[in-house]
Motif scaffolding. Structure first.
Motif, PDB file in Angstrom:
ATOM      1  N   GLN A 161       0.824  -1.212   0.000  1.00 30.75           N
ATOM      2  CA  GLN A 161       0.000   0.000   0.000  1.00 30.75           C
ATOM      3  C   GLN A 161       0.857   1.261   0.000  1.00 30.75           C
ATOM      4  O   GLN A 161       0.562   2.224  -0.709  1.00 30.75           O
ATOM      5  CB  GLN A 161      -0.944   0.011   1.197  1.00 30.75           C
ATOM      6  CG  GLN A 161      -1.971   1.127   1.118  1.00 30.75           C
ATOM      7  CD  GLN A 161      -3.003   1.044   2.219  1.00 30.75           C
ATOM      8  OE1 GLN A 161      -3.009   0.132   3.027  1.00 30.75           O
ATOM      9  NE2 GLN A 161      -3.884   2.011   2.264  1.00 30.75           N
TER      10      GLN A 161
ATOM     11  N   CYS B  50      -5.097   4.788 -11.966  1.00 29.13           N
ATOM     12  CA  CYS B  50      -4.163   4.365 -10.909  1.00 29.13           C
ATOM     13  C   CYS B  50      -4.771   4.571  -9.524  1.00 29.13           C
ATOM     14  O   CYS B  50      -4.674   3.696  -8.664  1.00 29.13           O
ATOM     15  CB  CYS B  50      -2.853   5.136 -11.014  1.00 29.13           C
ATOM     16  SG  CYS B  50      -1.848   4.693 -12.428  1.00 29.13           S
ATOM     17  N   ILE B  51      -5.396   5.711  -9.328  1.00 30.76           N
ATOM     18  CA  ILE B  51      -6.038   5.995  -8.041  1.00 30.76           C
ATOM     19  C   ILE B  51      -7.180   5.007  -7.808  1.00 30.76           C
ATOM     20  O   ILE B  51      -7.359   4.498  -6.698  1.00 30.76           O
ATOM     21  CB  ILE B  51      -6.504   7.464  -7.980  1.00 30.76           C
ATOM     22  CG1 ILE B  51      -5.281   8.381  -7.972  1.00 30.76           C
ATOM     23  CG2 ILE B  51      -7.391   7.708  -6.763  1.00 30.76           C
ATOM     24  CD1 ILE B  51      -5.587   9.847  -8.204  1.00 30.76           C
ATOM     25  N   GLY B  52      -7.934   4.711  -8.870  1.00 31.58           N
ATOM     26  CA  GLY B  52      -8.993   3.703  -8.766  1.00 31.58           C
ATOM     27  C   GLY B  52      -8.426   2.346  -8.383  1.00 31.58           C
ATOM     28  O   GLY B  52      -9.034   1.610  -7.601  1.00 31.58           O
TER      29      GLY B  52
ATOM     30  N   ILE C 107       1.743  12.006 -10.142  1.00 33.17           N
ATOM     31  CA  ILE C 107       1.001  13.269 -10.135  1.00 33.17           C
ATOM     32  C   ILE C 107       1.957  14.460 -10.090  1.00 33.17           C
ATOM     33  O   ILE C 107       1.839  15.403 -10.878  1.00 33.17           O
ATOM     34  CB  ILE C 107      -0.002  13.301  -8.963  1.00 33.17           C
ATOM     35  CG1 ILE C 107      -1.125  12.286  -9.208  1.00 33.17           C
ATOM     36  CG2 ILE C 107      -0.568  14.710  -8.766  1.00 33.17           C
ATOM     37  CD1 ILE C 107      -2.012  12.024  -8.005  1.00 33.17           C
TER      38      ILE C 107
ATOM     39  N   LEU D 233       0.837   4.205  -3.068  1.00 34.86           N
ATOM     40  CA  LEU D 233       0.591   5.626  -2.821  1.00 34.86           C
ATOM     41  C   LEU D 233       1.804   6.470  -3.210  1.00 34.86           C
ATOM     42  O   LEU D 233       1.654   7.553  -3.781  1.00 34.86           O
ATOM     43  CB  LEU D 233       0.217   5.849  -1.359  1.00 34.86           C
ATOM     44  CG  LEU D 233      -1.138   5.257  -0.960  1.00 34.86           C
ATOM     45  CD1 LEU D 233      -1.302   5.281   0.550  1.00 34.86           C
ATOM     46  CD2 LEU D 233      -2.281   5.993  -1.643  1.00 34.86           C
TER      47      LEU D 233
ATOM     48  N   MET E 147      -3.941   8.594 -14.584  1.00 32.85           N
ATOM     49  CA  MET E 147      -3.722   8.788 -13.144  1.00 32.85           C
ATOM     50  C   MET E 147      -4.970   8.427 -12.354  1.00 32.85           C
ATOM     51  O   MET E 147      -4.882   7.829 -11.285  1.00 32.85           O
ATOM     52  CB  MET E 147      -3.288  10.219 -12.863  1.00 32.85           C
ATOM     53  CG  MET E 147      -1.852  10.474 -13.228  1.00 32.85           C
ATOM     54  SD  MET E 147      -1.308  12.115 -12.792  1.00 32.85           S
ATOM     55  CE  MET E 147      -1.291  12.854 -14.404  1.00 32.85           C
ATOM     56  N   ALA E 148      -6.132   8.783 -12.889  1.00 35.24           N
ATOM     57  CA  ALA E 148      -7.392   8.437 -12.223  1.00 35.24           C
ATOM     58  C   ALA E 148      -7.551   6.915 -12.143  1.00 35.24           C
ATOM     59  O   ALA E 148      -8.013   6.387 -11.122  1.00 35.24           O
ATOM     60  CB  ALA E 148      -8.573   9.067 -12.967  1.00 35.24           C
TER      61      ALA E 148
ATOM     62  N   ILE F 173      -5.804   1.809  -6.518  1.00 34.08           N
ATOM     63  CA  ILE F 173      -5.493   1.856  -5.089  1.00 34.08           C
ATOM     64  C   ILE F 173      -6.752   1.638  -4.269  1.00 34.08           C
ATOM     65  O   ILE F 173      -6.759   0.879  -3.293  1.00 34.08           O
ATOM     66  CB  ILE F 173      -4.823   3.199  -4.713  1.00 34.08           C
ATOM     67  CG1 ILE F 173      -3.423   3.257  -5.313  1.00 34.08           C
ATOM     68  CG2 ILE F 173      -4.770   3.386  -3.196  1.00 34.08           C
ATOM     69  CD1 ILE F 173      -2.739   4.587  -5.146  1.00 34.08           C
ATOM     70  N   ILE F 174      -7.832   2.290  -4.677  1.00 35.89           N
ATOM     71  CA  ILE F 174      -9.107   2.121  -3.968  1.00 35.89           C
ATOM     72  C   ILE F 174      -9.551   0.662  -4.038  1.00 35.89           C
ATOM     73  O   ILE F 174      -9.955   0.071  -3.036  1.00 35.89           O
ATOM     74  CB  ILE F 174     -10.172   3.076  -4.542  1.00 35.89           C
ATOM     75  CG1 ILE F 174      -9.786   4.522  -4.223  1.00 35.89           C
ATOM     76  CG2 ILE F 174     -11.557   2.736  -4.014  1.00 35.89           C
ATOM     77  CD1 ILE F 174     -10.577   5.570  -4.977  1.00 35.89           C
TER      78      ILE F 174
ATOM     79  N   VAL G 175       1.862   6.714  -7.101  1.00 30.98           N
ATOM     80  CA  VAL G 175       0.832   7.622  -7.619  1.00 30.98           C
ATOM     81  C   VAL G 175       1.197   9.069  -7.303  1.00 30.98           C
ATOM     82  O   VAL G 175       1.050   9.952  -8.145  1.00 30.98           O
ATOM     83  CB  VAL G 175      -0.569   7.253  -7.077  1.00 30.98           C
ATOM     84  CG1 VAL G 175      -1.573   8.350  -7.360  1.00 30.98           C
ATOM     85  CG2 VAL G 175      -1.039   5.956  -7.715  1.00 30.98           C
ATOM     86  N   SER G 176       1.721   9.314  -6.117  1.00 27.53           N
ATOM     87  CA  SER G 176       2.160  10.662  -5.762  1.00 27.53           C
ATOM     88  C   SER G 176       3.279  11.126  -6.693  1.00 27.53           C
ATOM     89  O   SER G 176       3.278  12.265  -7.169  1.00 27.53           O
ATOM     90  CB  SER G 176       2.627  10.690  -4.310  1.00 27.53           C
ATOM     91  OG  SER G 176       3.176  11.934  -3.987  1.00 27.53           O
TER      92      SER G 176
END
Length: 143
Positions: free
Chosen positions: A93, A133-135, A104, A97, A130-131, A137-138, A100-101
């Motif tokens: 995890q 990638c964030i998805g 961005i 993060l 990027m969205a 992680i969720i 992704v950071s």
């Protein structure tokens, strides 16, 4: 192709290093661990310099703009934040993060041409990537 391989190797090494550094911190302290990481990196760099290019260290005085010399300070902060995030979140995890950071911030630097980087045009597909990638992680975190 070599760039892709090196980037993948870099990511793998960063993950392993984060686990190692977190382990060292358990037996010492945050700043002892961070000092060891930076010191051992210095030794490897000096030995490699000795056997490779041997360019003068005086070149460091020619670096412009001078704020570029703060990379080592940022390196110490990176080591600190990786150790803390891996200890709190676990390697998978934390690395998700972190990556992704990185993505961005790197895209913001490119789009606005910050720090002397060549300015790149904004592209919606990259923002969508990027969205996604964030998805991911969720989805990874979803219980």
């Amino acid at each position: 192709m070599i760039g892709i391989f090196i980037a993948l190797l870099s990511g793998a090494l960063m993950s392993v290093q984060g686990v190692f550094n977190t382990g060292v911190t358990k037996s010492t302290s945050m700043w002892v661990s961070n000092s060891w990481v930076q010191f051992s990196a210095l030794i490897i760099c000096l030995v490699t310099w000795f056997f490779t290019d041997r360019k003068s260290f005086a070149g460091i005085l020619q670096v412009e703009p001078k704020y570029m010399l703060f990379g080592g300070v940022i390196g110490a902060l990176i080591t600190y934040t990786v150790i803390k995030s891996m200890a709190a979140l676990g390697p998978a995890q934390a690395v998700m993060l972190i990556v992704v950071s990185q993505l961005i911030v790197a895209y913001i630097i490119e789009v606005f041409g910050i720090f002397g980087v060549d300015k790149q045009p904004f592209e919606w597909r990259r923002l969508l990537g990027m969205a996604v990638c964030i998805g991911g992680i969720i989805l990874f975190k979803w219980e």
